[in-house]
Design an enzyme around this catalytic site. Structure first.
Site, mmCIF file in Angstrom:
data_model
loop_
_atom_site.group_PDB
_atom_site.id
_atom_site.type_symbol
_atom_site.label_atom_id
_atom_site.label_comp_id
_atom_site.label_asym_id
_atom_site.label_seq_id
_atom_site.Cartn_x
_atom_site.Cartn_y
_atom_site.Cartn_z
ATOM 1 N N GLY A 7 -0.281 1.754 -6.893
ATOM 2 C CA GLY A 7 -0.667 2.076 -8.271
ATOM 3 C C GLY A 7 -2.033 2.708 -8.401
ATOM 4 C CB ALA A 8 -4.512 3.921 -5.886
ATOM 5 C CG ASP A 27 -3.536 10.840 -2.779
ATOM 6 O OD1 ASP A 27 -3.723 9.632 -2.585
ATOM 7 O OD2 ASP A 27 -2.415 11.314 -3.048
ATOM 8 C CD1 TRP A 71 6.396 7.403 1.999
ATOM 9 C CD2 TRP A 71 7.769 6.262 3.346
ATOM 10 N NE1 TRP A 71 7.686 7.825 1.757
ATOM 11 C CE2 TRP A 71 8.544 7.137 2.568
ATOM 12 C CE3 TRP A 71 8.409 5.437 4.280
ATOM 13 C CZ2 TRP A 71 9.929 7.228 2.688
ATOM 14 C CZ3 TRP A 71 9.791 5.537 4.412
ATOM 15 C CH2 TRP A 71 10.534 6.420 3.619
ATOM 16 C CB CYS A 88 5.731 15.220 -19.057
ATOM 17 S SG CYS A 88 5.166 14.828 -20.715
HETATM 18 CA CA CA Z 1 -2.223 8.197 -3.610
#
Ligand code: CA
Length: 691
Positions: A191-192, A319, A408, A614
């Protein structure tokens, strides 16, 4: 079995428990990593994803076929690794559901639906996915998208306990698999981007009671948390933060994937994510390393006590998470046997660290990277190029971007070839400082300059052609060089399995394939009819080796293929099963704009709002509904019912009333009507898929 026999057996078992009942999966079994089973997310605690099974090998793999399959009730992304213990296969699906099957026949045994509220889908950056369960002493553990950790009876699927691990008022989600270490269930969260403070928690496996918690960012009020992390923040980590938005947002640093335990060092390694916002200048005044963002942190699993950390990206601003797969292995480096931790985080460098001390052994680029020249082996810090921090109004278009050089999708390591197999990603990212920034709780808070949108926006000059391709990369971690690779025109491919049959298994472009682990030669492939991003697992029952694969596109950067119902495909030698082909997905026809109620909204303003709230989901068509082709935009009342009143919340479309009001919603509709008029019809699905 009739009643009498059951009764006799029950008495017999009571007299000699050990003879009748297996002890359940415990530390010994996971550490011994029984040849035919798959007991933990990465198979064994070291997370090497290497199976000693070899019946499916270079000579036999051509005979691999489908043994059995199952289809699920969702067309959202599937990321789980199926686990197998005592002849039962356990898997999880999108929306955090759990399924148990007879692993040899595919007979469904039980399923469990945690009933995650649909609107929680809007808090998930990267689809409503789940990467898998954990097994421990007769129970199955799963984390849910709405932040719960649940223990189920492995035989019946009945709930043993169910605890909320997160603050429900914030946009926390759980997509990662729990790991059970020394009787404690470890779980992080995500949720970062939305404004949360990261941490990992350990719960007692029997009772569900919180044992310890380790935060990855400082307490925003400067107070102690009464947590395992208090000491290290007081002594060194809090001082690496300065004034900035992190005090409102919580700073990010979520532990959403990698949690790896090494019985040899007795340490657990957690992978920590990006900052909130991404922009270091906004987050922390451009000052300080911001521990423990983008770091590998080693903790004691008994207490959560800090032991060491290695920060891959100090002052993280792009990120560049270090949540990616952490594996532990024995390598001979410069003639010396080393116990190492390995990671290929988003920032594009492959790291080899000493598992006991965290000392950097080596770090090299495993994909094209231009944001940093190299990692300084003395300081352990990247040597950044001047433009990387996009300061003074500059944009930076750099390799790699927010999807990273690796995400991931799990790697695998074969001790036989000595190679790490990485689902690598080549791509760029655009970063730019905004003129002004307002932190919006629960909004997508990256701190980037918004791209102009709407009828008056001047189109930006076309960017340089972007590499966006994927690679199955065989990497030598000792020499830090590529041994072989296979390229794909799609950036996002699947996780990887390595076996002692001399094979690696990987999916891309709708094909599940087996490669020679030494040479990269493709020896077998199977058309799965849809896209898979999950890694396969493998197990053996009654002398037959099986491979299990979850099929279903989704997840970050994975929206470029049509949605199809998720499936579990299980393969064995000589398998003759034929799952029915997927239907060609229907496409929305172009809108008849004559039917539209004209809008007096401000389309330029609507474009900005669309970008902020959105586009994260709806720009990634055809995965989600392309709103410029959706009949919902024709009528203001119907549009409002969805956007503000939550008419489609069960499907994941929450009410956005906490972000925008009635007039702004009409601005968004005005923008979408303009888009509907000016956007060329999308490419047919098949063509988009094959590009
Ligand atoms: Ca991220």
């Amino acid at each position: 079995m009739n009643r009498l026999w059951r009764w006799i057996l029950a008495i017999g078992c009571a007299l000699a428990v050990a003879a009748c009942e297996k002890p359940g999966v415990d530390a010994k079994r996971i550490e011994a990593a029984a040849v035919g089973e798959w007991l933990s997310y990465g198979r064994s605690y070291d997370e090497q994803r290497f199976s000693p099974l070899d019946k499916v090998n270079r000579e036999t793999v051509a005979r691999l076929g489908v043994a059995w399959w199952a289809e699920f009730d969702t067309d959202r992304g599937q990321e789980a690794t199926p686990l197998v213990a005592d002849g039962v296969l356990y898997t999880t699906t999108a929306w955090s559901k759990v399924y148990a099957f007879d692993a040899a026949t595919g007979k469904p045994l039980w399923s469990y639906d945690p009933k995650v509220p649909g609107e929680k889908g809007a808090d998930a950056c990267c689809d409503v996915v789940n990467r898998g369960a954990a097994i421990w002493k007769g129970r199955i553990y799963v984390g849910t998208l709405d932040g719960r950790l649940i223990a189920l009876d492995a035989k019946s699927g009945e709930v043993a306990w169910d605890v909320q691990t997160t603050d429900k008022t914030r946009a926390y989600t759980i997509t990662g698999a729990p790991r059970v270490i020394k009787g404690k269930v470890l779980i992080g969260n995500g949720g970062a981007e939305y404004g949360v403070r990261g941490y990992v928690s350990a719960y007692d496996a029997d009772s569900g009671k919180l044992a310890w918690r380790f935060y990855t960012t400082p307490n925003p009020k400067g107070l102690p948390d009464g947590a395992a992390s208090d000491k290290v923040f007081r002594e060194k980590a809090a001082a690496t933060w300065s004034d900035g938005v992190w005090k409102e947002s919580g700073g990010g640093g979520t532990v959403w994937d990698a949690i790896t335990y090494d019985p040899q060092t007795g340490l657990v390694y957690i992978g920590v994510g990006n900052g909130t916002p991404w922009n270091h200048k906004l987050r922390s005044g451009g000052k300080g390393d911001n521990l423990f963002l983008a770091s590998i942190v080693a903790l004691k699993p008994e207490t959560g006590e800090y032991v060491w950390h290695y920060q891959t990206t100090p002052g993280e601003s792009w990120d560049y998470t270090a949540t990616q797969h952490i594996m532990v292995a024995d390598l001979k480096i410069a003639g010396i046997d080393r116990r190492v931790v390995m990671q290929a985080p988003k920032n594009g460098f492959f790291y080899v660290l000493d598992a006991k001390t965290g000392a950097l052994i080596s770090a090299e680029k495993f994909v094209p990277v231009d944001w940093a020249e190299r990692i300084d082996l003395k300081t352990g810090r990247p040597v950044e190029v001047a433009s990387a921090r996009y300061e003074n109004g500059q944009r930076s278009n750099q390799m790699v971007g927010p999807l990273g050089g690796h995400n991931w999708h799990p790697m695998a390591f074969s001790p036989k070839t000595g190679l790490v197999y990485i689902p690598a990603q080549h791509g760029r990212g655009n970063y730019a400082d905004p003129a002004d920034f307002r932190y919006v709780p629960g909004g997508y808070n990256t701190g980037m300059r918004p791209n102009p949108a709407g009828p008056s926006a001047k189109p930006r000059p076309p960017a340089a052609p972007e590499p966006r391709n994927g690679e199955l990369l065989a990497w030598d971690p000792v020499t830090q060089t590529k041994r072989w690779s296979v390229d794909f025109p799609h950036m996002v491919t699947s996780g990887i399995l390595a076996t002692d049959g001399g094979l690696v298994f990987h999916s891309a472009m709708n094909r599940f394939a087996g490669y020679d682990a030494a040479s990269g030669q493709r020896l077998w492939s199977y058309d799965i009819g849809a896209s898979a991003i999950a890694p396969a697992s493998t197990y053996e029952i009654a002398g037959e080796q099986y491979l299990a694969l979850m099929v279903g596109r989704g997840g970050a950067g994975g929206y470029d293929a049509p949605r199809q119902p998720g499936r579990l495909l299980v393969f064995k030698l000589g398998g003759t099963g034929k799952p029915p082909p997927y239907a060609v997905p229907a496409q929305l026809p172009p809108l008849d704009l004559k039917l539209a109620t004209p809008s007096a909204g401000d389309a330029d303003r609507g474009g900005t709002l669309y970008g902020a709230y959105c586009g994260r989901c709806h720009n990634n068509t055809p995965y989600f509904v392309a709103l410029a082709r959706s009949p919902s935009i024709l009528d203001p009342e119907g549009f409002k019912a969805i956007v503000l009143d939550g008419a489609m919340k069960a499907a994941g479309m929450a009410s956005f009333r906490r972000f925008i009001d009635d007039a702004e919603t009409e601005d968004v509709r005005a923008y979408l009507l303009w888009r509907a008029k000016t956007t060329p019809p999308p490419k047919p699905v098949e063509a988009a898929h094959a590009q």
